[in-house]
Write a protein that holds these residues in place. Structure first.
Motif, mmCIF file in Angstrom:
data_model
loop_
_atom_site.group_PDB
_atom_site.id
_atom_site.type_symbol
_atom_site.label_atom_id
_atom_site.label_comp_id
_atom_site.label_asym_id
_atom_site.label_seq_id
_atom_site.Cartn_x
_atom_site.Cartn_y
_atom_site.Cartn_z
ATOM 1 N N ALA A 45 14.547 19.099 11.613
ATOM 2 C CA ALA A 45 13.999 18.216 12.634
ATOM 3 C C ALA A 45 13.740 19.042 13.893
ATOM 4 O O ALA A 45 14.447 20.017 14.162
ATOM 5 N N ASP A 46 12.732 18.653 14.667
ATOM 6 C CA ASP A 46 12.461 19.373 15.920
ATOM 7 C C ASP A 46 13.552 19.116 16.935
ATOM 8 O O ASP A 46 13.964 20.024 17.668
ATOM 9 N N GLU A 47 14.046 17.884 16.996
ATOM 10 C CA GLU A 47 15.058 17.539 18.001
ATOM 11 C C GLU A 47 15.877 16.353 17.512
ATOM 12 O O GLU A 47 15.350 15.425 16.900
ATOM 13 N N GLU A 92 18.739 9.655 18.010
ATOM 14 C CA GLU A 92 17.287 9.737 17.991
ATOM 15 C C GLU A 92 16.892 11.015 17.263
ATOM 16 O O GLU A 92 17.442 12.091 17.541
ATOM 17 N N VAL A 93 15.927 10.913 16.341
ATOM 18 C CA VAL A 93 15.443 12.053 15.575
ATOM 19 C C VAL A 93 13.947 12.185 15.838
ATOM 20 O O VAL A 93 13.210 11.197 15.792
ATOM 21 N N ARG A 94 13.521 13.415 16.124
ATOM 22 C CA ARG A 94 12.113 13.625 16.450
ATOM 23 C C ARG A 94 11.553 14.839 15.696
ATOM 24 O O ARG A 94 12.120 15.940 15.718
ATOM 25 N N GLY A 95 10.411 14.629 15.014
ATOM 26 C CA GLY A 95 9.578 15.716 14.533
ATOM 27 C C GLY A 95 10.094 16.478 13.342
ATOM 28 O O GLY A 95 11.025 16.090 12.653
ATOM 29 N N GLY A 100 10.506 13.621 10.631
ATOM 30 C CA GLY A 100 9.822 12.495 11.249
ATOM 31 C C GLY A 100 10.701 11.827 12.284
ATOM 32 O O GLY A 100 11.847 12.216 12.507
ATOM 33 N N ASP A 101 10.158 10.799 12.933
ATOM 34 C CA ASP A 101 10.871 10.144 14.021
ATOM 35 C C ASP A 101 11.737 9.005 13.495
ATOM 36 O O ASP A 101 11.386 8.324 12.530
ATOM 37 N N ASP A 133 14.824 6.095 15.287
ATOM 38 C CA ASP A 133 15.755 5.606 16.302
ATOM 39 C C ASP A 133 16.779 4.740 15.593
ATOM 40 O O ASP A 133 16.430 3.709 15.006
ATOM 41 N N ASN A 184 11.407 3.975 9.796
ATOM 42 C CA ASN A 184 10.216 4.704 9.319
ATOM 43 C C ASN A 184 10.349 5.124 7.857
ATOM 44 O O ASN A 184 10.074 6.270 7.494
#
Length: 424
Positions: A178-180, A220-223, A227-228, A230, A328
């Protein structure tokens, strides 16, 4: 071995002598709930670039790799059992629990409150969060060993003997980056760290922000390939600590009565690993007990009598609160954990025990001198040489001097040597 200068914590070398870096903060995926005889529960990117970054022979591999990893589930010996009497030895492949690496689960989000003890002395206490993402078809890894007593479910204990040469197999898991990743701590979203490959994210929670039991921490997971998402995140379970027995004395082979704080609906899994030396044994015995989480359990004398050697014990227990959470089109396991690990002695009392305490104290003082020369904070002797050493009948006096001889402060930092040290 060399400790790089960017080791994130100081004063965490205390258990090197009785069990390398036991309880030094965040752990590899699995939080140390593994089986095995070498260093347990420390390493990989959660410890940045320390020398504990080796892969434990008994459990999880480093982030971004495939491997057999257990996170507190059923490490049953059903594929290699005897007649249930414990009187026969049966060899075979003993499956490891795949933990959260199951079909339909895309990642795990963990908040853990963890306490580590050397005997009765607390050497680490604190909370941390970590996250990992993956595709898992559900293949189960295995270890090969001898079943001395099969594990048969709740309110039972099993006994297995393992050899490091027989550890094998892997779960078919592909880890994703994950990106962040962020976690909500004390009302603010905090970014989790990750290494060069973003397969494993972690965050050490400041002591003043330690979450109380019942607290929910959102993620929270981003990228990246994930994927994203919450997610409401895990709930911290009731605190877990042991009030009995007194681990400042070695564990004998009579009935062992355990008492602990708090209760929960899910059973507790206890792993008691015994080896002849504090660290790096090539053979070890594991007792696995599943206990109703009602505050008390007795490990029968017949189970302890099956252990073939006296020596050093490592106890690990986790209390979990698990939820599946989705966003998602992905499903995550949100796990709140309260964990305790204890280094202890194991074996019957003897009239004239060897002076392990004096040998350990001398080695600890030598190691502390090296730490100070490298500008690092030494730890109290009591954390390095717990009280059970004074009564331990295993002669390990030569081991401590051997370990200390490998420690030195060099221009490039702290070195701990690669000595192969044994007890008598």
């Amino acid at each position: 071995m060399n400790f790089a200068s960017n080791w994130k914590r100081t004063g965490v070398y205390s258990a090197w002598i009785v069990g390398a870096l036991a309880g030094c903060g965040p752990k590899t995926p699995g939080g140390g709930d593994t089986t095995g005889g070498e260093e347990t529960g420390v390493g990989s990117e959660s410890a940045s670039t320390s020398s504990s970054e080796t892969t434990p022979t008994e459990g999880p591999t480093g982030p971004g790799q495939t491997g057999s990893t257990s996170l507190g589930g059923d490490s049953s010996a059903e594929s290699a059992t005897n007649d249930g009497t414990g009187s026969e030895t049966t060899g075979g492949q003993i499956p490891t629990d795949p933990g959260p690496y199951l079909p339909g689960i895309d990642g795990v989000l963990v908040v853990e409150e963890s306490h580590s003890f050397a005997g009765g002395t607390l050497i680490y206490g604190g909370a941390f969060a970590w996250a990992q993402f993956f595709n898992a078809p559900g293949a189960q890894g295995f270890m090969t060993g001898d079943v001395l007593d099969p594990f048969e479910g709740v309110e039972d204990c099993g006994v297995n003997v393992f050899d490091v040469d027989g550890v094998g197999g892997s779960d078919d898991v592909m880890f994703l980056g994950a990106d962040e990743v962020r976690v909500e701590v004390a009302g603010a979203m905090r970014t989790l760290e990750h290494g060069a490959d973003p397969f494993y994210h972690w965050f050490s929670i400041d002591p003043q922000d330690d979450p109380a039991p019942g607290t929910r921490l959102a993620f929270e997971v981003r990228g990246g390939l994930v994927g994203d998402a919450d997610l409401p995140g895990p709930v911290v379970p009731p605190a877990l600590s042991f009030s009995a027995p007194d681990f400042d004395a070695p564990i004998g082979r009579d009935d062992l009565s355990l008492q602990w704080t708090g209760t929960a609906d899910a059973p507790l899994d206890l792993k008691l690993v015994i080896s002849e030396i504090p660290v790096g044994a090539r053979q070890w015995t594991e007792i696995h007990c599943r206990m109703t989480d009602d505050g008390a359990f007795t490990i029968p004398a017949a189970v302890l009598a099956a252990v073939p050697v006296d020596g050093f014990a490592w106890i690990y227990v986790q209390r979990h609160l698990d939820e599946e959470q989705s966003d998602n089109d992905r499903t995550y396991l949100a796990r709140g954990t309260s964990a305790v690990e204890i280094r202890a002695g194991f074996g019957e009392a003897c009239d004239s025990p060897p002076d392990n305490m004096a040998a350990c104290t001398a080695a600890a003082a030598q190691i502390n001198t090296v730490l100070e020369a490298c500008g690092l904070q030494p730890d109290p002797i009591a954390a390095q040489c717990p009280a059970f050493l004074a009564e331990l009948c295993v002669d390990c006096t030569g081991y401590y001097a051997c370990v200390a001889a490998g420690w030195s402060c060099q221009p490039d930092g702290l070195h701990t040597g690669d000595n192969t040290c044994e007890c008598e």
